[in-house]
Write a protein that holds these residues in place. Structure first.
Motif, mmCIF file in Angstrom:
data_model
loop_
_atom_site.group_PDB
_atom_site.id
_atom_site.type_symbol
_atom_site.label_atom_id
_atom_site.label_comp_id
_atom_site.label_asym_id
_atom_site.label_seq_id
_atom_site.Cartn_x
_atom_site.Cartn_y
_atom_site.Cartn_z
ATOM 1 N N VAL A 116 -13.074 -17.458 51.025
ATOM 2 C CA VAL A 116 -13.127 -16.056 50.614
ATOM 3 C C VAL A 116 -12.387 -15.252 51.677
ATOM 4 O O VAL A 116 -12.763 -15.261 52.846
ATOM 5 C CB VAL A 116 -14.573 -15.555 50.474
ATOM 6 C CG1 VAL A 116 -14.586 -14.056 50.173
ATOM 7 C CG2 VAL A 116 -15.294 -16.308 49.372
ATOM 8 N N ARG A 117 -11.332 -14.568 51.284
ATOM 9 C CA ARG A 117 -10.559 -13.777 52.243
ATOM 10 C C ARG A 117 -11.283 -12.480 52.588
ATOM 11 O O ARG A 117 -11.440 -12.143 53.763
ATOM 12 C CB ARG A 117 -9.162 -13.486 51.696
ATOM 13 C CG ARG A 117 -8.346 -14.774 51.449
ATOM 14 C CD ARG A 117 -6.957 -14.473 50.894
ATOM 15 N NE ARG A 117 -6.080 -13.896 51.915
ATOM 16 C CZ ARG A 117 -5.603 -12.665 51.888
ATOM 17 N NH1 ARG A 117 -5.925 -11.859 50.868
ATOM 18 N NH2 ARG A 117 -4.805 -12.217 52.837
ATOM 19 N N THR A 118 -11.736 -11.762 51.569
ATOM 20 C CA THR A 118 -12.521 -10.542 51.807
ATOM 21 C C THR A 118 -13.506 -10.348 50.661
ATOM 22 O O THR A 118 -13.240 -10.766 49.522
ATOM 23 C CB THR A 118 -11.628 -9.278 51.890
ATOM 24 O OG1 THR A 118 -10.870 -9.141 50.681
ATOM 25 C CG2 THR A 118 -10.695 -9.350 53.083
ATOM 26 N N VAL A 119 -14.606 -9.722 50.967
ATOM 27 C CA VAL A 119 -15.575 -9.312 49.947
ATOM 28 C C VAL A 119 -16.222 -8.025 50.427
ATOM 29 O O VAL A 119 -16.663 -7.933 51.572
ATOM 30 C CB VAL A 119 -16.637 -10.402 49.672
ATOM 31 C CG1 VAL A 119 -17.394 -10.775 50.928
ATOM 32 C CG2 VAL A 119 -17.596 -9.948 48.572
ATOM 33 N N PHE A 120 -16.243 -7.019 49.559
ATOM 34 C CA PHE A 120 -16.858 -5.751 49.947
ATOM 35 C C PHE A 120 -17.213 -4.949 48.698
ATOM 36 O O PHE A 120 -16.613 -5.127 47.626
ATOM 37 C CB PHE A 120 -15.931 -4.930 50.850
ATOM 38 C CG PHE A 120 -14.622 -4.537 50.220
ATOM 39 C CD1 PHE A 120 -14.471 -3.322 49.553
ATOM 40 C CD2 PHE A 120 -13.527 -5.386 50.294
ATOM 41 C CE1 PHE A 120 -13.261 -2.970 48.969
ATOM 42 C CE2 PHE A 120 -12.311 -5.034 49.711
ATOM 43 C CZ PHE A 120 -12.175 -3.825 49.050
ATOM 44 N N ILE A 121 -18.189 -4.076 48.860
ATOM 45 C CA ILE A 121 -18.607 -3.180 47.779
ATOM 46 C C ILE A 121 -17.764 -1.922 47.850
ATOM 47 O O ILE A 121 -17.531 -1.372 48.936
ATOM 48 C CB ILE A 121 -20.107 -2.856 47.899
ATOM 49 C CG1 ILE A 121 -20.937 -4.139 47.757
ATOM 50 C CG2 ILE A 121 -20.534 -1.827 46.857
ATOM 51 C CD1 ILE A 121 -22.419 -3.949 47.986
ATOM 52 N N ASP A 122 -17.302 -1.480 46.709
ATOM 53 C CA ASP A 122 -16.435 -0.298 46.640
ATOM 54 C C ASP A 122 -17.127 0.922 47.257
ATOM 55 O O ASP A 122 -18.313 1.169 47.031
ATOM 56 C CB ASP A 122 -16.085 -0.002 45.175
ATOM 57 C CG ASP A 122 -14.916 0.969 45.057
ATOM 58 O OD1 ASP A 122 -13.783 0.513 44.894
ATOM 59 O OD2 ASP A 122 -15.165 2.193 45.152
ATOM 60 N N GLU A 123 -16.368 1.679 48.059
ATOM 61 C CA GLU A 123 -16.936 2.847 48.734
ATOM 62 C C GLU A 123 -17.365 3.939 47.754
ATOM 63 O O GLU A 123 -18.341 4.644 47.984
ATOM 64 C CB GLU A 123 -15.923 3.422 49.723
ATOM 65 C CG GLU A 123 -15.601 2.493 50.885
ATOM 66 C CD GLU A 123 -14.611 3.111 51.847
ATOM 67 O OE1 GLU A 123 -14.138 4.232 51.554
ATOM 68 O OE2 GLU A 123 -14.305 2.491 52.873
#
Length: 204
Positions: A116-123
């Motif tokens: 997984v390169r990146t994982v984040f919740i939308d701001e």
């Protein structure tokens, strides 16, 4: 003669008094030494008691601190017929993308070399998850047939949506749109409701 006797008696009395005083001082000195010895002997005991009390308090503090609980997550994957999703519960020491991918690799939703390169919740949208995968995932899913691709994408999407408590996920590969021989995943994906979805108890 009488005068000489009186002087002798006085000298004897003085010597007796001096001897008595010496004995008293010696006795008092011995008593002081005994007291000091007794106090010196008592100090280790008091120190030991203090150490024991500290140990007990330390043990009580250990008992009061709860062990860190594992994070329970659901891992989604295909059933034996590859026509539906099933899922099992897994315990992770901490919630991380690497840990989730590790569990998904065990059930063939991703390849062993997938990252997984990146994982984040939308701001701006707390229910939208952004998930950027390594090129290995794109290559892996591109080898699947239509049904296999559906299971792989569904297993990945459902596992991450469930773990991060989101409703939609945007999956990309190396920062670009995920394209396979069947579909280009340009939009957001919702939780996959697959026919014959059921829960597998205890991972069986």
């Amino acid at each position: 003669m009488k005068r000489k006797f009186v002087i002798t008696a006085m000298l004897a009395l003085a010597l007796f008094c001096l001897a008595s005083c010496g004995e008293k001082e010696q006795e008092q000195g011995m008593r002081e030494e005994d007291i000091q010895s007794s106090e010196a002997g008592a100090q280790p005991d008091e120190k030991e008691k203090e150490e024991e009390n500290n140990t007990v308090e330390h043990d009580n503090m250990k008992e009061q601190i709860p062990d860190k609980e594992d994070k329970k997550v659901l891992i989604y994957y295909g059933n034996d017929n590859a026509d539906g999703l099933i899922y099992k519960e897994a315990a992770l020491s901490e919630l991380s993308a690497e840990a989730l991918v590790g569990e998904l690799a065990k059930v063939n939703i991703v390849s062993l070399d997938t990252k997984v390169r990146t994982v984040f919740i939308d701001e701006k949208d707390a229910k939208l998850l952004h998930l950027d995968m390594s090129k290995e995932f794109g290559e892996y899913v591109s080898m699947m047939g239509t049904a296999g691709e559906y299971i792989v994408i569904g297993g990945l999407a459902d596992t991450f949506l469930d773990a991060y408590d989101c409703e939609r996920v945007k999956i990309t590969v190396e920062g670009k749109t995920l394209e396979t021989g069947h579909t280009a995943y340009e939009g957001e994906l919702q939780f996959f409701e697959v026919q014959n979805t059921k829960r597998v108890e205890n991972g069986k």
